[in-house]
Design a protein around this motif. Sequence first.
Motif, PDB file in Angstrom:
ATOM      1  N   ASP A   3       0.829  -1.211   0.000  1.00 26.00           N
ATOM      2  CA  ASP A   3       0.000   0.000   0.000  1.00 26.00           C
ATOM      3  C   ASP A   3       0.861   1.257   0.000  1.00 26.00           C
ATOM      4  O   ASP A   3       0.532   2.250  -0.636  1.00 26.00           O
ATOM      5  CB  ASP A   3      -0.934   0.016   1.207  1.00 26.00           C
ATOM      6  CG  ASP A   3      -2.199  -0.782   0.965  1.00 26.00           C
ATOM      7  OD1 ASP A   3      -2.494  -1.076  -0.213  1.00 26.00           O
ATOM      8  OD2 ASP A   3      -2.905  -1.090   1.952  1.00 26.00           O
ATOM      9  N   ASP A   4       1.973   1.218   0.737  1.00 23.02           N
ATOM     10  CA  ASP A   4       2.850   2.389   0.792  1.00 23.02           C
ATOM     11  C   ASP A   4       3.455   2.685  -0.570  1.00 23.02           C
ATOM     12  O   ASP A   4       3.580   3.847  -0.968  1.00 23.02           O
ATOM     13  CB  ASP A   4       3.960   2.183   1.824  1.00 23.02           C
ATOM     14  CG  ASP A   4       3.429   2.170   3.253  1.00 23.02           C
ATOM     15  OD1 ASP A   4       2.362   2.794   3.473  1.00 23.02           O
ATOM     16  OD2 ASP A   4       4.073   1.560   4.116  1.00 23.02           O
ATOM     17  N   ASP A   5       3.839   1.623  -1.289  1.00 25.87           N
ATOM     18  CA  ASP A   5       4.391   1.800  -2.639  1.00 25.87           C
ATOM     19  C   ASP A   5       3.354   2.438  -3.570  1.00 25.87           C
ATOM     20  O   ASP A   5       3.672   3.342  -4.339  1.00 25.87           O
ATOM     21  CB  ASP A   5       4.813   0.448  -3.217  1.00 25.87           C
ATOM     22  CG  ASP A   5       6.312   0.251  -3.216  1.00 25.87           C
ATOM     23  OD1 ASP A   5       7.021   1.211  -2.866  1.00 25.87           O
ATOM     24  OD2 ASP A   5       6.750  -0.854  -3.579  1.00 25.87           O
ATOM     25  N   GLN A   6       2.140   1.916  -3.511  1.00 27.48           N
ATOM     26  CA  GLN A   6       1.080   2.448  -4.374  1.00 27.48           C
ATOM     27  C   GLN A   6       0.761   3.899  -4.035  1.00 27.48           C
ATOM     28  O   GLN A   6       0.543   4.716  -4.924  1.00 27.48           O
ATOM     29  CB  GLN A   6      -0.178   1.580  -4.257  1.00 27.48           C
ATOM     30  CG  GLN A   6      -0.037   0.242  -4.922  1.00 27.48           C
ATOM     31  CD  GLN A   6      -1.297  -0.601  -4.778  1.00 27.48           C
ATOM     32  OE1 GLN A   6      -2.157  -0.316  -3.963  1.00 27.48           O
ATOM     33  NE2 GLN A   6      -1.382  -1.660  -5.590  1.00 27.48           N
ATOM     34  N   LYS A   7       0.725   4.224  -2.766  1.00 23.02           N
ATOM     35  CA  LYS A   7       0.445   5.604  -2.360  1.00 23.02           C
ATOM     36  C   LYS A   7       1.554   6.542  -2.831  1.00 23.02           C
ATOM     37  O   LYS A   7       1.297   7.649  -3.288  1.00 23.02           O
ATOM     38  CB  LYS A   7       0.288   5.686  -0.843  1.00 23.02           C
ATOM     39  CG  LYS A   7      -1.000   5.083  -0.339  1.00 23.02           C
ATOM     40  CD  LYS A   7      -1.109   5.189   1.170  1.00 23.02           C
ATOM     41  CE  LYS A   7      -2.379   4.514   1.663  1.00 23.02           C
ATOM     42  NZ  LYS A   7      -2.502   4.556   3.121  1.00 23.02           N
ATOM     43  N   GLN A   8       2.778   6.059  -2.730  1.00 23.63           N
ATOM     44  CA  GLN A   8       3.901   6.885  -3.159  1.00 23.63           C
ATOM     45  C   GLN A   8       3.859   7.096  -4.678  1.00 23.63           C
ATOM     46  O   GLN A   8       4.075   8.207  -5.158  1.00 23.63           O
ATOM     47  CB  GLN A   8       5.221   6.226  -2.755  1.00 23.63           C
ATOM     48  CG  GLN A   8       6.441   7.071  -3.058  1.00 23.63           C
ATOM     49  CD  GLN A   8       7.717   6.385  -2.637  1.00 23.63           C
ATOM     50  OE1 GLN A   8       7.735   5.197  -2.336  1.00 23.63           O
ATOM     51  NE2 GLN A   8       8.806   7.146  -2.630  1.00 23.63           N
ATOM     52  N   ARG A   9       3.576   6.061  -5.424  1.00 23.44           N
ATOM     53  CA  ARG A   9       3.480   6.173  -6.886  1.00 23.44           C
ATOM     54  C   ARG A   9       2.326   7.082  -7.284  1.00 23.44           C
ATOM     55  O   ARG A   9       2.433   7.880  -8.215  1.00 23.44           O
ATOM     56  CB  ARG A   9       3.318   4.786  -7.510  1.00 23.44           C
ATOM     57  CG  ARG A   9       4.592   3.951  -7.401  1.00 23.44           C
ATOM     58  CD  ARG A   9       4.439   2.611  -8.060  1.00 23.44           C
ATOM     59  NE  ARG A   9       4.337   2.798  -9.509  1.00 23.44           N
ATOM     60  CZ  ARG A   9       3.814   1.901 -10.334  1.00 23.44           C
ATOM     61  NH1 ARG A   9       3.358   0.748  -9.868  1.00 23.44           N
ATOM     62  NH2 ARG A   9       3.762   2.134 -11.618  1.00 23.44           N
ATOM     63  N   MET A  10       1.203   6.982  -6.546  1.00 27.04           N
ATOM     64  CA  MET A  10       0.044   7.832  -6.820  1.00 27.04           C
ATOM     65  C   MET A  10       0.389   9.305  -6.569  1.00 27.04           C
ATOM     66  O   MET A  10       0.020  10.179  -7.341  1.00 27.04           O
ATOM     67  CB  MET A  10      -1.140   7.407  -5.968  1.00 27.04           C
ATOM     68  CG  MET A  10      -2.416   8.158  -6.289  1.00 27.04           C
ATOM     69  SD  MET A  10      -3.004   7.859  -7.965  1.00 27.04           S
ATOM     70  CE  MET A  10      -3.793   6.297  -7.743  1.00 27.04           C
ATOM     71  N   ALA A  11       1.101   9.570  -5.494  1.00 26.04           N
ATOM     72  CA  ALA A  11       1.505  10.944  -5.169  1.00 26.04           C
ATOM     73  C   ALA A  11       2.440  11.498  -6.242  1.00 26.04           C
ATOM     74  O   ALA A  11       2.323  12.660  -6.649  1.00 26.04           O
ATOM     75  CB  ALA A  11       2.168  10.987  -3.801  1.00 26.04           C
ATOM     76  N   GLU A  14       0.315  12.255  -9.337  1.00 26.71           N
ATOM     77  CA  GLU A  14      -0.457  13.484  -9.150  1.00 26.71           C
ATOM     78  C   GLU A  14       0.432  14.714  -9.269  1.00 26.71           C
ATOM     79  O   GLU A  14       0.026  15.735  -9.836  1.00 26.71           O
ATOM     80  CB  GLU A  14      -1.159  13.458  -7.791  1.00 26.71           C
ATOM     81  CG  GLU A  14      -2.319  12.484  -7.738  1.00 26.71           C
ATOM     82  CD  GLU A  14      -2.927  12.363  -6.346  1.00 26.71           C
ATOM     83  OE1 GLU A  14      -2.416  12.998  -5.401  1.00 26.71           O
ATOM     84  OE2 GLU A  14      -3.924  11.631  -6.218  1.00 26.71           O
TER      85      GLU A  14
END
Length: 110
Positions: A3-11, A14
């Motif tokens: 989840d942390d990887d996905q959140k970082q990639r999403m940020a 954006e």
Amino acid sequence: MTDDDQKQRMAQLEAKIAATKKAQKPETRADANYSGGELAWRMVIEMVSGLGIGFGIGYGLDSLLGTLPIFLVLFTLLGLVAGVKVMLRSAQQAQEKQTAAKAADKDERD
């Protein structure tokens, strides 16, 4: 992927999208809005053109029909009324445009 990887990639995505939108945003032109002087001259020209057209029509009708200057007076007054009406419409459009610009500035600040 966590989840942390996905959140970082999403940020990161954006941030890239925001940077691209900012780069593609067209610059506002200095002459995009009318200044007060330009608006005033436009209103004067509209008023004088209404009077001139009314005067010309009235004079032409009086010349053709051989009448007293009744049509001259009538159409000059009608030209005055038309000029005032167009002038007021221009003022209203300028006011609406100014109000919309102020609202857009306020939205950007919020």
